[in-house]
Design a protein around this motif. Structure first.
Motif, PDB file in Angstrom:
ATOM      1  N   TYR A 138      41.299  26.885  49.833  1.00  0.00           N
ATOM      2  CA  TYR A 138      41.606  26.581  48.376  1.00  0.00           C
ATOM      3  C   TYR A 138      43.316  26.618  48.136  1.00  0.00           C
ATOM      4  CZ  TYR A 138      37.077  28.358  47.910  1.00  0.00           C
ATOM      5  OH  TYR A 138      35.855  28.821  48.087  1.00  0.00           O
ATOM      6  N   THR A 139      43.826  25.934  47.132  1.00  0.00           N
ATOM      7  CA  THR A 139      45.172  26.019  46.849  1.00  0.00           C
ATOM      8  C   THR A 139      45.696  27.182  46.116  1.00  0.00           C
ATOM      9  OG1 THR A 139      45.172  23.468  46.590  1.00  0.00           O
ATOM     10  CG2 THR A 139      47.116  24.840  45.719  1.00  0.00           C
ATOM     11  N   PHE A 140      46.475  27.921  46.535  1.00  0.00           N
ATOM     12  CA  PHE A 140      47.046  29.129  45.930  1.00  0.00           C
ATOM     13  C   PHE A 140      48.378  29.060  45.938  1.00  0.00           C
ATOM     14  CE2 PHE A 140      49.029  33.587  46.533  1.00  0.00           C
ATOM     15  CZ  PHE A 140      48.555  34.107  45.613  1.00  0.00           C
ATOM     16  N   GLU A 141      48.917  29.219  44.537  1.00  0.00           N
ATOM     17  CA  GLU A 141      50.338  29.273  44.109  1.00  0.00           C
ATOM     18  C   GLU A 141      50.945  30.464  44.033  1.00  0.00           C
ATOM     19  OE1 GLU A 141      50.475  27.020  40.531  1.00  0.00           O
ATOM     20  OE2 GLU A 141      49.814  25.214  41.502  1.00  0.00           O
ATOM     21  N   GLY A 142      51.608  30.944  45.169  1.00  0.00           N
ATOM     22  CA  GLY A 142      52.202  32.416  45.074  1.00  0.00           C
ATOM     23  C   GLY A 142      53.397  32.543  44.114  1.00  0.00           C
ATOM     24  N   GLN A 143      52.991  33.005  42.902  1.00  0.00           N
ATOM     25  CA  GLN A 143      54.313  33.173  41.795  1.00  0.00           C
ATOM     26  C   GLN A 143      54.884  34.481  41.837  1.00  0.00           C
ATOM     27  OE1 GLN A 143      51.888  32.361  38.256  1.00  0.00           O
ATOM     28  NE2 GLN A 143      51.877  30.082  38.707  1.00  0.00           N
ATOM     29  N   LYS A 175      43.879  44.592  55.540  1.00  0.00           N
ATOM     30  CA  LYS A 175      43.907  45.826  55.817  1.00  0.00           C
ATOM     31  C   LYS A 175      42.932  46.345  54.952  1.00  0.00           C
ATOM     32  CE  LYS A 175      46.833  45.992  59.028  1.00  0.00           C
ATOM     33  NZ  LYS A 175      46.688  45.899  60.512  1.00  0.00           N
ATOM     34  N   GLY A 176      42.394  45.660  54.142  1.00  0.00           N
ATOM     35  CA  GLY A 176      41.270  46.550  53.067  1.00  0.00           C
ATOM     36  C   GLY A 176      41.720  46.340  51.732  1.00  0.00           C
ATOM     37  N   ASP A 177      42.959  45.538  51.587  1.00  0.00           N
ATOM     38  CA  ASP A 177      43.267  45.598  50.026  1.00  0.00           C
ATOM     39  C   ASP A 177      43.265  43.944  49.606  1.00  0.00           C
ATOM     40  OD1 ASP A 177      45.061  44.253  51.760  1.00  0.00           O
ATOM     41  OD2 ASP A 177      46.885  45.062  51.260  1.00  0.00           O
ATOM     42  N   GLY A 178      42.528  43.103  50.465  1.00  0.00           N
ATOM     43  CA  GLY A 178      42.213  41.841  50.108  1.00  0.00           C
ATOM     44  C   GLY A 178      43.141  40.805  50.308  1.00  0.00           C
ATOM     45  N   TRP A 179      44.203  41.187  51.195  1.00  0.00           N
ATOM     46  CA  TRP A 179      45.379  40.227  51.119  1.00  0.00           C
ATOM     47  C   TRP A 179      45.700  40.041  52.918  1.00  0.00           C
ATOM     48  CZ3 TRP A 179      47.985  37.689  47.511  1.00  0.00           C
ATOM     49  CH2 TRP A 179      47.661  38.132  46.127  1.00  0.00           C
ATOM     50  N   THR A 180      46.122  38.796  53.140  1.00  0.00           N
ATOM     51  CA  THR A 180      46.382  38.669  54.617  1.00  0.00           C
ATOM     52  C   THR A 180      47.810  37.941  54.731  1.00  0.00           C
ATOM     53  OG1 THR A 180      44.014  38.022  55.088  1.00  0.00           O
ATOM     54  CG2 THR A 180      45.700  37.101  56.403  1.00  0.00           C
ATOM     55  N   ARG A 181      48.352  38.328  55.481  1.00  0.00           N
ATOM     56  CA  ARG A 181      49.910  37.901  55.902  1.00  0.00           C
ATOM     57  C   ARG A 181      49.852  36.900  56.798  1.00  0.00           C
ATOM     58  NH1 ARG A 181      54.948  42.039  57.236  1.00  0.00           N
ATOM     59  NH2 ARG A 181      56.731  40.594  56.754  1.00  0.00           N
ATOM     60  N   ILE A 182      50.610  35.728  56.262  1.00  0.00           N
ATOM     61  CA  ILE A 182      50.536  34.420  57.204  1.00  0.00           C
ATOM     62  C   ILE A 182      52.019  34.039  57.199  1.00  0.00           C
ATOM     63  CG2 ILE A 182      48.327  33.724  56.477  1.00  0.00           C
ATOM     64  CD1 ILE A 182      49.650  31.895  54.563  1.00  0.00           C
ATOM     65  N   ARG A 183      52.165  33.117  58.126  1.00  0.00           N
ATOM     66  CA  ARG A 183      53.667  32.491  58.312  1.00  0.00           C
ATOM     67  C   ARG A 183      53.468  31.045  58.358  1.00  0.00           C
ATOM     68  NH1 ARG A 183      55.710  34.767  63.631  1.00  0.00           N
ATOM     69  NH2 ARG A 183      56.310  36.350  62.382  1.00  0.00           N
ATOM     70  N   ARG A 184      54.190  30.358  57.716  1.00  0.00           N
ATOM     71  CA  ARG A 184      54.170  28.892  57.709  1.00  0.00           C
ATOM     72  C   ARG A 184      55.439  28.384  58.911  1.00  0.00           C
ATOM     73  NH1 ARG A 184      54.866  27.655  52.796  1.00  0.00           N
ATOM     74  NH2 ARG A 184      52.575  26.726  52.506  1.00  0.00           N
ATOM     75  N   ASN A 185      56.499  28.845  58.910  1.00  0.00           N
ATOM     76  CA  ASN A 185      57.844  28.575  59.874  1.00  0.00           C
ATOM     77  C   ASN A 185      58.455  30.052  60.039  1.00  0.00           C
ATOM     78  OD1 ASN A 185      59.428  28.562  57.657  1.00  0.00           O
ATOM     79  ND2 ASN A 185      58.909  26.477  57.264  1.00  0.00           N
ATOM     80  N   GLU A 186      59.527  29.701  60.663  1.00  0.00           N
ATOM     81  CA  GLU A 186      60.281  31.157  60.858  1.00  0.00           C
ATOM     82  C   GLU A 186      60.953  31.629  59.596  1.00  0.00           C
ATOM     83  OE1 GLU A 186      63.389  30.158  63.663  1.00  0.00           O
ATOM     84  OE2 GLU A 186      62.038  29.730  65.237  1.00  0.00           O
ATOM     85  N   ASP A 187      61.059  30.850  58.540  1.00  0.00           N
ATOM     86  CA  ASP A 187      61.574  31.101  57.449  1.00  0.00           C
ATOM     87  C   ASP A 187      60.493  31.611  56.212  1.00  0.00           C
ATOM     88  OD1 ASP A 187      64.158  31.138  58.497  1.00  0.00           O
ATOM     89  OD2 ASP A 187      64.546  29.099  57.861  1.00  0.00           O
ATOM     90  N   THR A 201      42.748  36.991  50.888  1.00  0.00           N
ATOM     91  CA  THR A 201      41.905  36.717  52.221  1.00  0.00           C
ATOM     92  C   THR A 201      40.839  35.694  51.762  1.00  0.00           C
ATOM     93  OG1 THR A 201      42.480  39.051  52.907  1.00  0.00           O
ATOM     94  CG2 THR A 201      40.684  37.712  53.981  1.00  0.00           C
ATOM     95  N   SER A 202      40.411  35.773  50.404  1.00  0.00           N
ATOM     96  CA  SER A 202      39.178  34.968  50.362  1.00  0.00           C
ATOM     97  C   SER A 202      39.658  33.473  50.190  1.00  0.00           C
ATOM     98  CB  SER A 202      38.529  35.244  48.892  1.00  0.00           C
ATOM     99  OG  SER A 202      39.545  35.379  47.846  1.00  0.00           O
ATOM    100  N   TYR A 203      41.122  33.286  49.933  1.00  0.00           N
ATOM    101  CA  TYR A 203      41.340  31.992  50.097  1.00  0.00           C
ATOM    102  C   TYR A 203      41.532  31.151  51.278  1.00  0.00           C
ATOM    103  CZ  TYR A 203      42.434  32.084  44.903  1.00  0.00           C
ATOM    104  OH  TYR A 203      42.311  32.014  43.562  1.00  0.00           O
ATOM    105  N   VAL A 204      41.509  31.851  52.618  1.00  0.00           N
ATOM    106  CA  VAL A 204      41.691  31.226  53.735  1.00  0.00           C
ATOM    107  C   VAL A 204      40.548  31.714  54.553  1.00  0.00           C
ATOM    108  CG1 VAL A 204      44.172  31.209  53.495  1.00  0.00           C
ATOM    109  CG2 VAL A 204      43.076  33.292  54.486  1.00  0.00           C
ATOM    110  N   GLU A 205      40.446  30.959  55.672  1.00  0.00           N
ATOM    111  CA  GLU A 205      39.450  30.904  56.723  1.00  0.00           C
ATOM    112  C   GLU A 205      40.253  31.204  57.922  1.00  0.00           C
ATOM    113  OE1 GLU A 205      35.425  29.047  58.805  1.00  0.00           O
ATOM    114  OE2 GLU A 205      36.560  27.977  57.391  1.00  0.00           O
ATOM    115  N   THR A 220      36.796  37.323  61.622  1.00  0.00           N
ATOM    116  CA  THR A 220      36.722  36.176  60.734  1.00  0.00           C
ATOM    117  C   THR A 220      36.305  36.459  59.350  1.00  0.00           C
ATOM    118  OG1 THR A 220      36.429  34.749  62.759  1.00  0.00           O
ATOM    119  CG2 THR A 220      36.022  33.608  60.410  1.00  0.00           C
ATOM    120  N   TYR A 221      37.533  36.064  58.439  1.00  0.00           N
ATOM    121  CA  TYR A 221      37.281  36.183  57.068  1.00  0.00           C
ATOM    122  C   TYR A 221      36.922  34.774  56.447  1.00  0.00           C
ATOM    123  CZ  TYR A 221      39.407  40.733  57.829  1.00  0.00           C
ATOM    124  OH  TYR A 221      39.629  41.962  58.316  1.00  0.00           O
ATOM    125  N   ILE A 222      35.926  34.858  55.746  1.00  0.00           N
ATOM    126  CA  ILE A 222      35.503  33.520  54.905  1.00  0.00           C
ATOM    127  C   ILE A 222      35.323  33.951  53.507  1.00  0.00           C
ATOM    128  CG2 ILE A 222      33.945  31.578  55.041  1.00  0.00           C
ATOM    129  CD1 ILE A 222      33.069  32.039  57.651  1.00  0.00           C
TER     130      ILE A 222
END
Length: 604
Positions: A542-547, A567-579, A586-590, A602-604
């Motif tokens: 889904y689309t997520f707007e990180g405000q 880590k159990g808090d419902g959040w996953t850390r991701i990277r788009r590019n180096e910056d 976590t529920s917004y991504v597979e 795998t989190y779905i």
């Protein structure tokens, strides 16, 4: 010379019934085979109906198992899904199929009682009747055969006596003509001839009487006994034919009787299908999943032609704190940091400040205290449902309040009942001891008090959420503004600072406070950490707007790199590019973790 009549002329008077007897016997054999064949046909039809009943029972059992298999399990997520009209129609179809199976059981029961059972008893009776008729036929046949044997014996005796009388007559005539024979010998021969002639006459009389008797018995046999027996066998066979025809008619009627009920079941299935309302289901989905977040405001124009400080846009992809500080970015030097300890990027003005000044500012800055609500462990989520979006959290809290109120009402009803019982015991001591219910009344009072405290707690959280949600007529506000106003209250607003980066999730910690030091440029100078390695990839569902600070915006279908799993808090850390990196729910991504990554899942 005495002349005796020759009895051989009587031989032609004897009738020969052997062909008739043999013919009657043959007919009995044919009838016996035919009636046995009729019984075999009846038994074959009984077997056919019995197998049909077994098929009906098996079909009904399979239908019931099929209906049971797809019934929603109690107290499960499936049961909640049956609030939609389409799933309720499916549930109605399952119930009707259960009734449909019941009608096939009725078919089996009726065929067993009305056809199989009745015909089985009838076959036993038919066998007994058939046995009786053919026993009478064989008995009559044996009787006529006995009479025939008696006639044959009388006939042979008469024939023998006639021949002996004929020979005695010839010997007497020979002795009488011989002159050399004495008179005594002639007289003796004459007496012998007369004796033989008398014996022949007696045999003749006996044969005549036996013949008359046989003819009478034969007439009675073929014109009375055998026709009666044949008539009984014919009636028996006709009853069998009629009975099997009636059974076939009953076979059809049993099916026809359940057709109206089966038709009603099908009508109910059609009615349930027509009750499916796509608009209602869509509205229910909207009500179930609407988050209550406010839409983002307009994006500010950023003028890069002016040699001045770059303004920070307040958009759905970057959110300011309202105090002029720049948007946090996860640069290469800060990729090892975890939210909420996220440092902010340096502004051009800050970059020019000396290191010692920034160090003194860091050492003298007042720490900000963030409070975290205690969570229920074991995957159940926080007790106040703060991990849910505002609207969903409000619904969950309201459901919890309603549930607690129902429990309070039950306890109060029990207490009232026990109070009445105690009054009865006081007025009539012989019915029971009034003191025996005091302990239970005390327990009920404690339970009610605990439940009321729970209601107050959840009502407080509910009031907090309802106060935070925007009114329907208000203009949309920036979510970051709400978050900034909450942070401005410092320690006293710790109950409101338990939000996660998007304003609705909380970090899973026990009841404790944690010091958060404002991120300064001091961190940028001394925090020279290696970037976190990539442990997998993920696809945005889904689309997520990180405000908020520490989050990153993603678009539906976008592929990104995973650098830190949930880590159990419902959040996953991701990277788009180096910056660009940050946290997303976590529920917004597979997530597709590398097989070599530790604890890959795998989190779905």
């Amino acid at each position: 010379m005495v002349s005796l009549p020759r009895p051989s002329v009587l031989h032609g008077a004897v009738s020969a019934p052997c062909f008739c007897c043999r013919k009657g016997k043959d007919q009995f054999d044919n009838l016996e085979k035919h009636t046995q064949w009729g019984i075999d046909v009846l038994e074959k039809y009984i077997k056919f109906v019995k197998e049909r009943t077994e098929i009906e029972l098996s079909y009904a059992k399979q239908l019931r198992n099929l209906s049971k298999k797809y019934q929603p399990k109690k107290n499960s997520k499936e049961e909640e899904e049956y609030r939609y009209t389409s799933t309720r129609a499916f549930l109605a179809t399952l119930n009707e199929m259960n009734d449909y199976a019941g009608q096939h059981e009725v078919i089996s029961e009726n065929m067993t009682s009305l056809i199989t059972g009745e015909l089985t008893r009838y076959v036993q009776e038919l066998k007994q009747e058939r046995k009786s008729h053919f026993h009478d036929g064989r008995k009559a046949q044996q009787h006529i055969e006995t009479c025939w044997k008696q006639l044959e014996a009388s006939k042979r005796r008469f024939e023998r006596d006639c021949k002996e009388a004929d020979r005695a007559q010839q010997y007497f005539e020979k002795m009488d003509a011989d002159i050399n024979v004495t008179k005594a010998d002639v007289e003796k021969a004459r007496q012998q001839a007369q004796l033989r002639h008398q014996m022949a006459e007696d045999s003749k009389a006996e044969y005549s009487s036996t013949l008359q008797k046989f003819n009478s018995e034969q007439h009675e046999h073929y014109y009375t006994h055998i026709p009666n027996i044949f008539q009984k066998i014919q009636e028996m066979e006709e009853r069998r034919i009629v009975r099997i025809g009636e059974s076939m008619k009953t076979f059809a009627e049993v099916d026809r009787q359940v057709i109206p009920i089966i038709g009603k079941c099908l009508d109910e299935i059609t009615k349930a299908a027509e009750s499916v309302d796509h608009k209602n289901d869509s509205q229910m989905v909207i009500e179930a999943f609407k988050s209550g977040f406010e839409p983002p405001g307009d994006v500010d124009f950023e003028d890069f032609t002016q040699p001045m400080k770059r303004t920070v846009s307040e958009s759905s992809l970057s959110n300011s704190r309202g105090d002029g500080k720049s948007e946090p970015k996860f640069g290469s030097k800060s990729k090892g940091k975890l939210w909420p300890f996220i440092k902010k990027n340096k502004s051009p003005k800050q970059q020019k400040e000396p290191l010692s000044h920034r160090f003194n500012e860091f050492m003298t800055s007042k720490p900000k205290i963030h409070c975290f609500r205690s969570l229920k462990r074991g995957g159940a989520g926080p007790e106040d449902f703060s991990n849910l979006p505002p609207e969903q959290r409000r619904k969950k809290l309201q459901q919890k309040v309603d549930e607690l109120n129902r429990d309070i009402q039950k306890e109060m009803d029990s207490r009232d009942a026990l109070t009445k019982m105690k009054d009865v015991y006081i007025k009539n001591p012989q019915m029971g001891d009034a003191a025996s219910v005091d302990h239970r009344l005390a327990e009920l009072g404690q339970n009610i008090e605990k439940l009321r405290l729970e209601v107050q707690k959840f009502e407080g959280w509910l009031a907090e959420v309802e106060g935070r949600l925007p009114a329907r007529t208000e203009q949309p506000r920036r979510q970051s503004g709400v978050y900034e106003a909450q942070n401005a209250s410092g320690v006293n607003s710790c109950a409101q600072d338990r939000e996660s980066p998007d304003g609705s999730y909380t970090e899973e910690q026990s009841q404790e406070t944690e010091m958060k030091v404002p991120a300064t440029d001091f961190d940028d100078e001394f925090d020279d950490e290696e970037p976190l390695p990539t442990i997998g990839t993920c696809k945005a569902l889904y689309t997520f707007e990180g405000q908020n600070e520490g989050t990153i915006s993603v678009a539906e279908g976008e592929m990104l790199y995973v650098i830190e799993e949930d880590k159990g808090d419902g959040w996953t850390r991701i990277r788009r590019n180096e910056d660009e990196e940050g946290y997303v729910p976590t529920s917004y991504v597979e997530v597709y973790l590398d097989k070599n990554a530790k604890g890959a899942m795998t989190y779905i």
